[in-house]
Write an enzyme that holds these catalytic residues in place. Structure first.
Site, PDB file in Angstrom:
ATOM      1  N   LYS A 116       0.814  -1.217   0.000  1.00  0.00           N
ATOM      2  CA  LYS A 116       0.000   0.000   0.000  1.00  0.00           C
ATOM      3  C   LYS A 116       0.847   1.267   0.000  1.00  0.00           C
ATOM      4  O   LYS A 116       0.467   2.267  -0.605  1.00  0.00           O
ATOM      5  CB  LYS A 116      -0.932  -0.007   1.222  1.00  0.00           C
ATOM      6  CG  LYS A 116      -2.051  -1.029   1.097  1.00  0.00           C
ATOM      7  CD  LYS A 116      -3.185  -0.694   2.051  1.00  0.00           C
ATOM      8  CE  LYS A 116      -4.467  -1.380   1.655  1.00  0.00           C
ATOM      9  NZ  LYS A 116      -4.488  -2.808   1.920  1.00  0.00           N
ATOM     10  N   GLU A 200      -3.443   6.503   7.903  1.00  0.00           N
ATOM     11  CA  GLU A 200      -4.125   7.457   7.033  1.00  0.00           C
ATOM     12  C   GLU A 200      -5.106   8.265   7.861  1.00  0.00           C
ATOM     13  O   GLU A 200      -5.579   7.816   8.898  1.00  0.00           O
ATOM     14  CB  GLU A 200      -4.931   6.722   5.941  1.00  0.00           C
ATOM     15  CG  GLU A 200      -4.108   6.237   4.765  1.00  0.00           C
ATOM     16  CD  GLU A 200      -4.969   5.621   3.669  1.00  0.00           C
ATOM     17  OE1 GLU A 200      -6.204   5.553   3.820  1.00  0.00           O
ATOM     18  OE2 GLU A 200      -4.384   5.204   2.658  1.00  0.00           O
ATOM     19  N   HIS A 235     -15.750  -2.872   6.547  1.00  0.00           N
ATOM     20  CA  HIS A 235     -14.883  -2.711   5.378  1.00  0.00           C
ATOM     21  C   HIS A 235     -15.058  -3.810   4.334  1.00  0.00           C
ATOM     22  O   HIS A 235     -14.227  -3.973   3.456  1.00  0.00           O
ATOM     23  CB  HIS A 235     -13.399  -2.629   5.775  1.00  0.00           C
ATOM     24  CG  HIS A 235     -13.118  -1.630   6.866  1.00  0.00           C
ATOM     25  ND1 HIS A 235     -13.289  -0.280   6.697  1.00  0.00           N
ATOM     26  CD2 HIS A 235     -12.718  -1.799   8.153  1.00  0.00           C
ATOM     27  CE1 HIS A 235     -12.989   0.342   7.827  1.00  0.00           C
ATOM     28  NE2 HIS A 235     -12.649  -0.558   8.728  1.00  0.00           N
ATOM     29  N   ARG A 291      -6.686  -7.654  -9.860  1.00  0.00           N
ATOM     30  CA  ARG A 291      -7.345  -8.912 -10.209  1.00  0.00           C
ATOM     31  C   ARG A 291      -8.710  -8.599 -10.787  1.00  0.00           C
ATOM     32  O   ARG A 291      -9.158  -7.461 -10.746  1.00  0.00           O
ATOM     33  CB  ARG A 291      -7.545  -9.756  -8.954  1.00  0.00           C
ATOM     34  CG  ARG A 291      -8.328  -8.958  -7.910  1.00  0.00           C
ATOM     35  CD  ARG A 291      -8.894  -9.757  -6.793  1.00  0.00           C
ATOM     36  NE  ARG A 291      -9.865  -8.946  -6.065  1.00  0.00           N
ATOM     37  CZ  ARG A 291      -9.583  -8.109  -5.087  1.00  0.00           C
ATOM     38  NH1 ARG A 291      -8.341  -7.966  -4.683  1.00  0.00           N
ATOM     39  NH2 ARG A 291     -10.533  -7.402  -4.509  1.00  0.00           N
TER      40      ARG A 291
END
Lengths: 510, 164
Positions: A116, A200, A235, A291
């Site tokens: 990430k 974040e 999530h 993907r």
């Protein structure tokens, strides 16, 4: 085009990939574990290979085992589906070494999108706005405290190697930071073998939008109309739609342009998706999914493009079958994920045997399913059993078709998320298109669920009828017609099963 | 009372109690309220705004005109208060079964441990999710019958507890 393709997955996605491949005349080789010996996906293949034990590490995640199966069956290419080995750069590299085509991005692009921090940095370098945060690993609690104070609360820890919503931890107050840092780190270590976290800024009331991209071997690219995936729980996406009710044509052009440019810049090829957060009219980069995604059918249904066909074309170096200028999008499509989880018991997993199953039919419907009557849903794998997709000229039509489809979908024997979808589709905020990533929790949609659905109401009504039938013996307390039901039950047993114990027939009739 | 009701092959755990405002039903743990009235040849069940007509005949239930095959293979005792998934061998012992099949990933207590109601006994992994299995009451752990890493079915006894 390839002549022989191994599909290294199970369930609905293995069947979905095989449908396109067989339509192209490709010989499909499936794989299955001990737990999937009677699984439906085997029937979708021309042949299938036993790759080991039920535990994923000993079958669907076993790189060498899958390569051996490919070699033994002379497969030219491997389609990994989603999950399992689909984003594993080591697997892509091993395929290359063995001279087998991996239907997906090159290993180095997988390595980058799987990290990430590296992908945030790469996107920032090509001028794409990135969600506020720090582009390095957070080492200590003290480090995290300093960074969180700079960013301002709430903040979000994410596993740098994470995915699927696992290892994410939101922190609202400084006093909760240390505990969240420890737990997110240990979850990351347990799930991804890597405890590294980044931090974040947590964006409140954001929408989750994403752009599907196809990149050919020469870097020629197509970006599709965005999908909105804001309806989530912890999530995890539950419902997706396209186009987003919040995206204007001007914003759409910018999203698509940013997604294609970003993936091209990192040497990406084949199918990938760039996820963004949309907040206050701005969008910021979230992550890359390297993907084919679970929700790809909604894009297919509005554009008429078969994304699996495009993946195979790109991998076979046959070039893209679609160009940006000829791409058109028609109407609105919604997908509901049908998981074997009980929304009335806090989404508790509900593995088991499906004793009754009937899919809804009708205009504008598509069902991608991995199960049928008699299928086992093993506790070992992901809980997704089917995806229900509704298409209409307008969002309202798509919603109404989906409501009817959800009511008409019968899955008995395991609990599913169908009651959740029934409730969500009736929610005024959803009908207005006012979506945000925590809406399921904020609107208490799960907590307000009252019924599992029409089937359970029928069962309740039959039970009530049985109770009043024996009601004569029933006092004000609990002494309810026990003897009459017992006698009735006994008679039924003697007649049908000679007094045997649990008699549950494996299939039901409709 | 509690019984098992199999409708068209699909088994359900049913609990029925009669209250001041009609019947209270629990179908697999989810509550429904109904009023049921017998008519000449059927039972009319009112649930919320819905009214459902049911005719029972042998192993058939005709629900608003469509037939379903029904069986009642098991009628449990009248003890409606027994905690979910805990079978009382004697009044003071409780057997803990997992709510679903899965793999035991962690055992957090030892034989002889005193546990509080709600305290996690074992962690069970199913469908890529970790589920904590709590103690149903304050108790002493008398026996742990599983090992870490072991796969268990939903009717397997994980631990037996002595309720204190």
């Amino acid at each position: 085009m390839f002549r022989r393709l191994l599909i290294a997955n199970r369930g609905e996605i293995a069947i979905r990939v095989a449908r396109t491949a067989r339509q192209l005349g490709i010989h499909c080789i499936g794989v299955y574990s001990e737990a999937d010996r009677t699984a439906l996906h085997r029937l979708a293949m021309d042949e299938s290979v036993d790759i080991g034990r039920a535990a994923p590490a000993q079958s669907y995640l076993n790189v060498e085992g899958i390569l051996r199966a490919a070699e033994a069956t002379a497969a030219e290419a491997i389609h990994p589906g989603y999950g399992f080995l689909s984003e594993n750069p080591g697997f892509a590299r091993r395929c290359e070494e063995e001279g087998i085509v991996f239907v997906g991005p090159p290993a180095r692009a997988l390595a980058l999108s799987g990290d990430k921090i590296a992908s945030r940095t790469a996107m920032r370098e090509v001028g794409i706005p990135v969600t506020a945060g720090v582009d390095r690993v957070v080492r200590t609690v003290e480090d995290a405290e300093g960074l969180a104070a700079e960013l301002g609360y709430p903040v979000l820890f994410k596993a740098t190697a994470g995915g699927g919503g696992i290892g994410m931890s939101r922190v609202d107050r400084p006093e909760d930071l240390a505990a969240a840092f420890e737990s997110a780190g240990s979850v990351a270590r347990a799930n991804f073998g890597n405890p590294d976290l980044l931090l974040e800024k947590y964006v409140r009331r954001a929408r989750h939008v994403e752009v599907q991209v196809l990149l050919g071997e020469g870097g020629e690219g197509v970006g599709f109309v965005e999908r909105e995936c804001s309806v989530q729980r912890r999530h995890q996406k539950l419902v997706e739609e396209t186009p987003s009710p919040a995206v204007t044509p001007a914003l759409r052009r910018r999203l698509i342009e940013a997604a294609v440019r970003g993936l091209r810049a990192v040497g990406f090829r084949n199918a990938g998706t760039v996820e963004f957060l949309l907040h206050g009219g701005r969008f910021t980069f979230n992550e890359v999914n390297a993907r084919l995604q679970v929700e790809h059918p909604i894009t297919e249904i509005v554009t008429g493009v078969d994304l699996v066909h495009e993946q195979l074309r790109i991998a076979a170096r046959d070039g893209l079958g679609v160009s940006q200028s000829e791409l058109r999008s028609r109407g609105h499509a919604i997908e509901c994920r049908i998981n074997a989880e009980d929304p009335l018991r806090n989404f508790l997993p509900s593995p088991g045997r499906i004793v009754g199953y009937a899919e809804p039919r009708g205009p504008g419907l598509r069902v991608d399913s991995g199960v049928a009557a008699g299928s086992d849903v093993p506790p070992t794998y992901d809980s997704l059993v089917a995806k229900l997709v509704a298409h209409g000229r307008t969002r309202d039509t798509a919603i109404r078709r989906m409501q009817r489809a959800v009511d008409g979908f019968r899955i008995h024997g395991v609990r599913t998320t169908l009651p959740f979808h029934r409730a969500l589709l009736r929610e005024p905020a959803f009908a207005r298109g006012a979506l945000w990533t925590t809406m399921v929790a904020d609107l208490r949609i799960v907590e307000r669920l009252k019924s599992r659905g029409p089937w359970e109401e029928t069962v309740a009504a039959i039970a009530a009828a049985l109770a009043v039938q024996g009601r004569l013996a029933m006092g004000p307390a609990l002494d309810l017609g026990r003897s009459s039901i017992s006698r009735w039950a006994l008679a039924g047993r003697q007649e049908r099963f000679g007094g045997g114990g649990h008699a549950v027939s494996p299939r039901r009739r409709w | 009372m509690r019984f098992r009701l199999v409708v068209d092959g699909d088994p359900h755990d049913v609990e029925v109690t009669s209250g001041a405002r009609g019947l209270e039903l629990k179908i697999d743990g989810v509550a429904y309220r109904a009023e049921a009235k017998r008519t000449a040849d059927a039972v009319v069940v009112r649930m919320g705004r819905k009214s459902i007509s049911i005719r029972l005949s042998g192993d058939r239930a005709i629900v608003d005109g469509s037939a379903h095959r029904i069986e009642v293979p098991e009628v449990a005792d009248v003890d409606v208060q027994a905690p979910d998934r805990v079978a009382a061998g004697s009044a003071r012992m409780a057997e803990v079964r997992p709510p679903m099949p899965g793999r035991i990933v962690r055992i957090l207590v030892q034989e002889g441990s005193r546990v509080r109601k709600g305290q996690t006994l074992v962690v069970l992994e199913a469908m890529k999710m970790q589920n904590e299995i709590p103690a149903p009451a304050d108790a002493i752990v008398r026996e742990i019958r599983v090992a870490e890493g072991e796969s268990v079915t939903g009717d397997r006894v994980v631990a037996s507890l002595e309720i204190v």
